[in-house]
Design a protein around this motif. Sequence first.
Motif, short mmCIF file in Angstrom:
data_model
loop_
_atom_site.label_atom_id
_atom_site.label_comp_id
_atom_site.label_asym_id
_atom_site.label_seq_id
_atom_site.Cartn_x
_atom_site.Cartn_y
_atom_site.Cartn_z
N PHE A 135 -22.86 29.23 -21.16
CA PHE A 135 -22.38 29.61 -22.49
C PHE A 135 -23.46 29.37 -23.54
O PHE A 135 -24.18 28.37 -23.48
CB PHE A 135 -21.12 28.81 -22.84
N ASP A 136 -23.56 30.32 -24.50
CA ASP A 136 -24.54 30.14 -25.56
C ASP A 136 -24.04 29.11 -26.57
O ASP A 136 -22.91 28.62 -26.49
CB ASP A 136 -24.84 31.48 -26.26
N LEU A 137 -24.90 28.78 -27.53
CA LEU A 137 -24.59 27.72 -28.47
C LEU A 137 -23.30 27.97 -29.23
O LEU A 137 -22.54 27.05 -29.53
CB LEU A 137 -25.74 27.54 -29.46
N ARG A 138 -23.03 29.24 -29.59
CA ARG A 138 -21.85 29.54 -30.41
C ARG A 138 -20.55 29.35 -29.65
O ARG A 138 -19.52 29.05 -30.25
CB ARG A 138 -21.95 30.97 -30.94
N SER A 139 -20.56 29.53 -28.34
CA SER A 139 -19.32 29.42 -27.57
C SER A 139 -19.28 28.18 -26.68
O SER A 139 -18.27 27.91 -26.04
CB SER A 139 -19.15 30.67 -26.69
N ARG A 140 -20.36 27.41 -26.69
CA ARG A 140 -20.45 26.28 -25.77
C ARG A 140 -19.45 25.18 -26.11
O ARG A 140 -18.85 24.57 -25.23
CB ARG A 140 -21.87 25.71 -25.79
N GLY A 141 -19.26 24.92 -27.39
CA GLY A 141 -18.34 23.86 -27.79
C GLY A 141 -16.93 24.12 -27.30
O GLY A 141 -16.26 23.23 -26.78
N ARG A 142 -16.47 25.37 -27.45
CA ARG A 142 -15.12 25.70 -26.99
C ARG A 142 -15.00 25.61 -25.48
O ARG A 142 -13.99 25.18 -24.94
CB ARG A 142 -14.74 27.10 -27.48
N ALA A 143 -16.07 26.04 -24.78
CA ALA A 143 -16.06 25.97 -23.32
C ALA A 143 -16.00 24.52 -22.85
O ALA A 143 -15.24 24.17 -21.94
CB ALA A 143 -17.30 26.66 -22.75
N LEU A 144 -16.79 23.65 -23.48
CA LEU A 144 -16.77 22.24 -23.10
C LEU A 144 -15.45 21.59 -23.44
O LEU A 144 -14.97 20.70 -22.73
CB LEU A 144 -17.92 21.50 -23.78
N ALA A 145 -14.85 22.02 -24.56
CA ALA A 145 -13.54 21.48 -24.93
C ALA A 145 -12.52 21.80 -23.84
O ALA A 145 -11.72 20.95 -23.44
CB ALA A 145 -13.08 22.08 -26.26
N LEU A 146 -12.54 23.03 -23.34
CA LEU A 146 -11.62 23.44 -22.28
C LEU A 146 -11.94 22.70 -20.99
O LEU A 146 -11.04 22.24 -20.27
CB LEU A 146 -11.71 24.95 -22.07
N PHE A 147 -13.23 22.57 -20.69
CA PHE A 147 -13.68 21.89 -19.47
C PHE A 147 -13.16 20.46 -19.44
O PHE A 147 -12.51 20.03 -18.48
CB PHE A 147 -15.21 21.91 -19.43
N PHE A 148 -13.43 19.70 -20.50
CA PHE A 148 -13.01 18.31 -20.53
C PHE A 148 -11.51 18.17 -20.75
O PHE A 148 -10.87 17.26 -20.24
CB PHE A 148 -13.76 17.56 -21.63
N GLY A 149 -10.94 19.10 -21.52
CA GLY A 149 -9.52 18.99 -21.80
C GLY A 149 -8.66 19.18 -20.56
O GLY A 149 -7.77 18.38 -20.28
N LEU A 150 -8.94 20.24 -19.79
CA LEU A 150 -8.14 20.51 -18.60
C LEU A 150 -8.46 19.54 -17.47
O LEU A 150 -7.57 18.98 -16.82
CB LEU A 150 -8.38 21.95 -18.12
N ALA A 151 -9.76 19.31 -17.25
CA ALA A 151 -10.14 18.41 -16.16
C ALA A 151 -9.74 16.97 -16.48
O ALA A 151 -9.19 16.26 -15.63
CB ALA A 151 -11.65 18.50 -15.91
N GLY A 152 -10.00 16.55 -17.72
CA GLY A 152 -9.65 15.19 -18.09
C GLY A 152 -8.16 14.95 -18.12
O GLY A 152 -7.70 13.84 -17.80
N GLY A 153 -7.37 15.95 -18.47
CA GLY A 153 -5.93 15.80 -18.49
C GLY A 153 -5.35 15.48 -17.13
O GLY A 153 -4.25 14.91 -17.01
N LEU A 154 -6.10 15.81 -16.08
CA LEU A 154 -5.63 15.54 -14.72
C LEU A 154 -5.61 14.04 -14.42
O LEU A 154 -4.98 13.61 -13.46
CB LEU A 154 -6.52 16.26 -13.71
N THR A 155 -6.32 13.24 -15.23
CA THR A 155 -6.24 11.80 -15.07
C THR A 155 -4.80 11.33 -15.24
O THR A 155 -4.34 10.40 -14.57
CB THR A 155 -7.14 11.10 -16.11
N ALA A 156 -4.09 11.98 -16.17
CA ALA A 156 -2.68 11.62 -16.41
C ALA A 156 -1.78 12.12 -15.29
O ALA A 156 -0.79 11.47 -14.94
CB ALA A 156 -2.22 12.22 -17.74
N ILE A 157 -2.13 13.26 -14.71
CA ILE A 157 -1.29 13.84 -13.67
C ILE A 157 -1.40 13.05 -12.36
O ILE A 157 -0.45 12.98 -11.58
CB ILE A 157 -1.68 15.32 -13.43
N GLY A 158 -2.57 12.41 -12.14
CA GLY A 158 -2.81 11.71 -10.88
C GLY A 158 -1.70 10.77 -10.45
O GLY A 158 -1.13 10.94 -9.37
N PRO A 159 -1.33 9.78 -11.28
CA PRO A 159 -0.29 8.83 -10.83
C PRO A 159 1.07 9.49 -10.64
O PRO A 159 1.82 9.11 -9.75
CB PRO A 159 -0.24 7.82 -11.99
#
Length: 529
Positions: A135-159
């Motif tokens: 992703f280029d600079l203009r769209s990278r922030g949103r992509a990283l937000a989705l990356f960390f948001g969805l992947a990180g949210g799985l920490t809650a789903i684990g237990p």
Amino acid sequence: MTVAASTRGRSKGLVLTAMIFAVAMTFIDQTIVSIAAPTVQHDLGLSSSGIQWAINAYLLSLAALFAFGGRLADTVGHRTMVVVGVIIFAAASALCGATPHGSGAEAWLVAFRAVQGLGGAIMFPAAIAIVVATFDLRSRGRALALFFGLAGGLTAIGPIAGGYLIQWTWRAIFWINIPVALIALALIAISKPVTEHRPAPIDYRGLALIVGGVGLSVFGFQQSALWGWGNPAIEICIIIGVLLLAVFCAVELRTESPLINVHIFGNRAFAVENIILLIAMMAFIPVFFFASVYGQIALAEKATTASLLILYFFLGFVVCAQIGGRMLDRIGAKRPVVLGCALAAVGFFLWGQHSTTLSAGAQTIWIIIAGAGMGLMLGQANTDAINRASRYSYGEATGITQTVRNYGASLGFAILGTILISDFRSKITGSLISRGVPGPAAAAQAAKIAQLQGGSGNISAIPGFIRADFAAATRDVLYGMAIIMAVAAAVALRGLRRGVQQDIAQPADVAEQVPQVPGRERGIRTGDL
């Protein structure tokens, strides 16, 4: 939109989806084993310290090898290392699920949990680099937000997922990674992410120092409950581990191609934020294990019901993570980080006070408050740390914060686990003596019970006084977490500066090479667990 542009958009979305599936396993496995711990321990006949090692070996391996994984990905190729990491992680998961019964079960499970950590350490930094490169600079922030948001949210789903999976078999908590890995590999093969790599020497000397330092320092604390603080080996392990980490920092300063660029800590704000993350993570990841075990042993609840304690925690976390993110954009990191640490300290303390009532309902509000405090500060401290180091590469700054976070979690798990076992043993000894058991016999029996060996596996059959003693030991652990977060609040209050961070000006050619997370694109704050 042209057909070519539309195709590129779909291709980028497919790459992002592939990377999310790849790292999803690493997030799930930070917490999913916690809820199954009592079941795994009984079925395999593990000691209490053994099951703690089975959880901590994963975090320890991530902490020690994350920087190495990032450098290896830059050298060999990001896509290659994501594929290798996914395969290693899935294979280790399968072998964890295939742990045999018998005397070798503990060593088998701990070893392959460490191999899981190796796979995650290889995979995770390479996946981030692919997202940044796609992703280029203009769209990278949103992509990283989705990356960390969805992947990180799985920490809650684990237990929560683990609570249901163990109704079938506890081995399923590991086997669930295999279909996720297959999906990730298929998506990588279809999307064919394009990455570059630059052959460079790998700092094996630094790798040996950080592995030894992280491993020995945590090992000393973890084993102290079994060996006792009177054993000189405990102090020797901890001292040598700390010295190796100090030597690592000194060596990296003089290494031309270091494993970790420690010069980045010359940025005062970055250094302070990482200290806060190190301290806060000593409570954040361990709380999942202790809450899960407390719910099943002290409250005599099924795993699915015990997982609600963690769900309450994440309810507060998610809501206040959003609030903290808006505060970060509006007034900077200091206020949400300080308030979040203080709120978490209060929540853990009051949760501890009510834990001995053996009533889940009496604890719910305090669990939510503890989670709310962590949500208010954790993502904001992480994002601000990376933004403060914006003159360096995003991947490099992220690699350092992830190393610090996983080391903090490992250290906290070892220290708090020692407190739990030692206090539990002491309280059981007192209870047995008060019931007429002679002192030496009471101490011997308490040592066995504290390691939870030889139980029937029927949690509801645990005597009431042992449940009460375990609750009291858990109370002390929660008090420890309150102290940890109070220290983090003090560091944040003293070390952080007020105001919104200003972007650091860079030459145009550098700006195109160094990924930024500016202004409103700080979306990683809420999901970067």
